[in-house]
Design an enzyme around this catalytic site. Structure first.
Site, PDB file in Angstrom:
ATOM      1  N   CYS A  74      16.777  -9.496 -37.063  1.00 44.78           N
ATOM      2  CA  CYS A  74      16.749  -8.293 -36.204  1.00 44.78           C
ATOM      3  C   CYS A  74      17.083  -7.007 -36.962  1.00 44.78           C
ATOM      4  O   CYS A  74      16.864  -5.917 -36.439  1.00 44.78           O
ATOM      5  CB  CYS A  74      17.685  -8.474 -35.014  1.00 44.78           C
ATOM      6  SG  CYS A  74      17.282  -9.922 -34.043  1.00 44.78           S
ATOM      7  N   HIS A  76      19.191  -1.472 -32.272  1.00 48.28           N
ATOM      8  CA  HIS A  76      18.481  -2.724 -31.991  1.00 48.28           C
ATOM      9  C   HIS A  76      18.694  -3.070 -30.518  1.00 48.28           C
ATOM     10  O   HIS A  76      19.809  -2.981 -30.000  1.00 48.28           O
ATOM     11  CB  HIS A  76      19.021  -3.825 -32.899  1.00 48.28           C
ATOM     12  CG  HIS A  76      18.533  -5.183 -32.539  1.00 48.28           C
ATOM     13  ND1 HIS A  76      17.198  -5.450 -32.303  1.00 48.28           N
ATOM     14  CD2 HIS A  76      19.190  -6.363 -32.343  1.00 48.28           C
ATOM     15  CE1 HIS A  76      17.061  -6.731 -31.993  1.00 48.28           C
ATOM     16  NE2 HIS A  76      18.256  -7.300 -32.007  1.00 48.28           N
ATOM     17  N   ASN A  89      14.702  -8.586 -26.211  1.00 42.51           N
ATOM     18  CA  ASN A  89      15.018  -8.484 -27.638  1.00 42.51           C
ATOM     19  C   ASN A  89      13.786  -8.898 -28.441  1.00 42.51           C
ATOM     20  O   ASN A  89      13.422 -10.071 -28.444  1.00 42.51           O
ATOM     21  CB  ASN A  89      16.221  -9.398 -27.926  1.00 42.51           C
ATOM     22  CG  ASN A  89      16.652  -9.367 -29.383  1.00 42.51           C
ATOM     23  OD1 ASN A  89      15.935  -8.868 -30.248  1.00 42.51           O
ATOM     24  ND2 ASN A  89      17.822  -9.908 -29.653  1.00 42.51           N
TER      25      ASN A  89
HETATM   26  O1  UT7 Z   1      19.236  -9.981 -31.845  1.00 44.99           O
HETATM   27  C1  UT7 Z   1      20.326 -10.428 -32.561  1.00 44.99           C
HETATM   28  C2  UT7 Z   1      21.539 -10.046 -31.925  1.00 44.99           C
HETATM   29  N1  UT7 Z   1      21.763 -10.848 -30.725  1.00 44.99           N
HETATM   30  C3  UT7 Z   1      22.646 -10.412 -29.876  1.00 44.99           C
HETATM   31  O2  UT7 Z   1      23.155  -9.351 -30.075  1.00 44.99           O
HETATM   32  C4  UT7 Z   1      23.080 -11.300 -28.730  1.00 44.99           C
HETATM   33  C5  UT7 Z   1      24.556 -11.174 -28.559  1.00 44.99           C
HETATM   34  N2  UT7 Z   1      25.118 -11.944 -27.465  1.00 44.99           N
HETATM   35  C6  UT7 Z   1      24.868 -11.612 -26.162  1.00 44.99           C
HETATM   36  O3  UT7 Z   1      24.115 -10.715 -25.878  1.00 44.99           O
HETATM   37  C7  UT7 Z   1      25.620 -12.366 -25.081  1.00 44.99           C
HETATM   38  O4  UT7 Z   1      26.652 -13.141 -25.665  1.00 44.99           O
HETATM   39  C8  UT7 Z   1      24.710 -13.297 -24.217  1.00 44.99           C
HETATM   40  C9  UT7 Z   1      23.813 -12.440 -23.348  1.00 44.99           C
HETATM   41  C10 UT7 Z   1      23.885 -14.191 -25.122  1.00 44.99           C
HETATM   42  C11 UT7 Z   1      25.560 -14.172 -23.299  1.00 44.99           C
HETATM   43  O5  UT7 Z   1      26.399 -13.352 -22.500  1.00 44.99           O
HETATM   44  P1  UT7 Z   1      27.955 -13.740 -22.312  1.00 44.99           P
HETATM   45  O6  UT7 Z   1      28.521 -12.741 -21.412  1.00 44.99           O
HETATM   46  O7  UT7 Z   1      28.535 -13.858 -23.712  1.00 44.99           O
HETATM   47  O8  UT7 Z   1      27.864 -15.115 -21.585  1.00 44.99           O
HETATM   48  P2  UT7 Z   1      28.493 -16.521 -22.012  1.00 44.99           P
HETATM   49  O9  UT7 Z   1      27.747 -17.091 -23.167  1.00 44.99           O
HETATM   50  O10 UT7 Z   1      29.964 -16.366 -22.125  1.00 44.99           O
HETATM   51  O11 UT7 Z   1      28.187 -17.388 -20.745  1.00 44.99           O
HETATM   52  C12 UT7 Z   1      28.826 -17.114 -19.498  1.00 44.99           C
HETATM   53  C13 UT7 Z   1      28.320 -18.085 -18.463  1.00 44.99           C
HETATM   54  C14 UT7 Z   1      28.343 -19.543 -18.906  1.00 44.99           C
HETATM   55  O12 UT7 Z   1      28.705 -20.324 -17.798  1.00 44.99           O
HETATM   56  P3  UT7 Z   1      30.209 -20.873 -17.664  1.00 44.99           P
HETATM   57  O13 UT7 Z   1      30.455 -21.692 -18.891  1.00 44.99           O
HETATM   58  O14 UT7 Z   1      31.079 -19.651 -17.604  1.00 44.99           O
HETATM   59  O15 UT7 Z   1      30.163 -21.647 -16.398  1.00 44.99           O
HETATM   60  C15 UT7 Z   1      26.899 -19.819 -19.238  1.00 44.99           C
HETATM   61  O16 UT7 Z   1      26.564 -21.185 -19.088  1.00 44.99           O
HETATM   62  O17 UT7 Z   1      26.954 -17.794 -18.162  1.00 44.99           O
HETATM   63  C16 UT7 Z   1      26.169 -18.969 -18.216  1.00 44.99           C
HETATM   64  N3  UT7 Z   1      24.816 -18.637 -18.635  1.00 44.99           N
HETATM   65  C17 UT7 Z   1      23.822 -18.365 -17.762  1.00 44.99           C
HETATM   66  N4  UT7 Z   1      23.779 -18.374 -16.430  1.00 44.99           N
HETATM   67  C18 UT7 Z   1      22.615 -18.037 -15.846  1.00 44.99           C
HETATM   68  C19 UT7 Z   1      24.343 -18.507 -19.890  1.00 44.99           C
HETATM   69  N5  UT7 Z   1      23.035 -18.154 -19.853  1.00 44.99           N
HETATM   70  C20 UT7 Z   1      22.704 -18.071 -18.555  1.00 44.99           C
HETATM   71  C21 UT7 Z   1      21.517 -17.747 -17.884  1.00 44.99           C
HETATM   72  N6  UT7 Z   1      21.506 -17.747 -16.543  1.00 44.99           N
HETATM   73  N7  UT7 Z   1      20.364 -17.422 -18.546  1.00 44.99           N
END
Ligand code: UT7
Length: 325
Positions: free
Chosen positions: A119, A252, A282
């Site tokens: 990225c 980005h 993204n």
């Molecule tokens: O391009 C390169 C750079 N990439 C990035 O910058 C990405 C950086 N990371 C992020 O943008 C975020 O960490 C994410 C968007 C990937 C995830 O967001 P988060 O707030 O960190 O969520 P999380 O991984 O802590 O997940 C929270 C909850 C989990 O459920 P539990 O364990 O709390 O019950 C996940 O299972 O959200 C759940 N979850 C979803 N629920 C519905 C994860 N993905 C989904 C989904 N739909 N698509």
């Protein structure tokens, strides 16, 4: 006389198939994978993304973006003497997507190569092209970010498949007596390979390892917000400018919360941040030039504005470019 590199034209291309979050919800539901528009919007800011049709490659999207950029700078492809493509989704293992793009543009002879920094790829590519132009050997460069990330997505993994899209963006970078690019800053730290990768590779006629994207989202998020502030301050120092000089931040486009955090740390209001993640998702190396072209065509960015472009991604890689547009 000092020689600078200046962006004189921009272009972009989005494949026509647009999937809203509602489309993703039903597509994933058919596989027994649960997600929701609310979750995607709240956690990422994404509302839609574009996916390329089967048989459409990174070079195909790149050609369209390059033709627009060439038209905007009133140049013919035959006047280009350098082509750099940033991509992690090349048409083939080799030759480079840049060489394939060169042929599709109907030209031959000038150097053409790919840059692979995921990225951050467009920031790396712009940095290399800037250095080659300032060194004196190149007058007119095409610098492109093009991706078909949909090919790398695991549609059984809701934590990643809702985040990415396909697209391309391109700029014409020309030698100039006035800036232009004011400063660049690029970095990598390979110890973080495992938090964002596609571990598969081709060997003996087979794909060994998993050829789909893996990401530890929280680890990437934490690293991203730190390094984006660091590189922003470094590139400003190098150019002898301050955050008050920035007309537009073009980060980005991965997650609106990362952009908000960077803007907050730099004390920039969000109305000086170009945001396209809501409509494009993204698109990895394509996201910055896509956002730049959209903001330019919508009249947000004007000639003479000072822009800060910032990338972060797999590697881990990160960097920024400060320029007068
Ligand atoms: O391009 C390169 C750079 N990439 C990035 O910058 C990405 C950086 N990371 C992020 O943008 C975020 O960490 C994410 C968007 C990937 C995830 O967001 P988060 O707030 O960190 O969520 P999380 O991984 O802590 O997940 C929270 C909850 C989990 O459920 P539990 O364990 O709390 O019950 C996940 O299972 O959200 C759940 N979850 C979803 N629920 C519905 C994860 N993905 C989904 C989904 N739909 N698509």
């Amino acid at each position: 006389m000092t020689r600078y590199a200046r962006i004189t034209g921009t272009g972009s291309c989005l494949p026509p198939r647009r999937l809203s979050n509602a489309d993703m919800v039903s597509m994933l539901a058919a596989r027994g994978v649960e997600t929701s528009d609310d979750w995607i919007v709240e956690r990422t800011g994404i509302r839609a993304r574009h996916f390329a049709a089967d048989g459409v490659y990174a070079s195909d999207l790149a050609v369209q973006a390059c033709l627009q950029a060439l038209e905007a700078s009133a140049l013919n492809a035959s006047e280009i003497d350098l082509i750099i493509v940033a991509t992690s989704t090349p048409d083939m293992v080799f030759p480079s997507t840049a060489a394939i793009l060169q042929h599709k543009l109907g030209v031959a002879g000038c150097p053409a190569f790919d840059v692979q920094a995921v990225c951050s790829g467009f920031i790396y590519a712009l940095t290399v092209a800037d250095a080659m132009i300032r060194a004196g050997g190149v007058r007119n460069a095409l610098v492109v970010g093009s991706e078909v990330f949909s090919r790398l997505l695991d549609f059984n993994d809701r934590t990643t498949c809702v985040l990415f899209g396909d697209g391309a963006g391109a700029v014409v970078l020309q030698a100039s007596e006035t800036p232009g690019i004011l400063a660049t800053d690029i970095h990598a730290d390979g110890k973080h390979t495992g938090i964002l990768c596609v571990p598969g590779h081709v060997s003996g006629g087979q794909i060994l390892g998993d050829p789909l994207l893996k990401m530890d989202g929280q680890a990437v998020f934490k690293l991203a917000v730190g390094v984006l502030e660091d590189t922003a301050r470094t590139v400003l120092d190098k150019a002898g400018r301050t955050t008050a000089d920035i007309d537009w931040l073009i980060p980005h486009q991965a997650n609106i919360r990362i952009m908000q955090s960077t803007a907050r740390k730099l004390k920039l209001p969000m109305d000086r941040v170009v945001v396209t993640v809501d409509q494009h998702g993204n698109t990895s190396a394509a996201s910055i030039p896509l956002a730049l072209d959209h903001a330019m065509r919508q009249g947000q960015i004007k000639k003479g504005d000072t822009l800060m472009l910032e990338g972060v991604g797999g590697g881990f890689t990160w960097g920024s470019v400060l320029l007068d547009f």
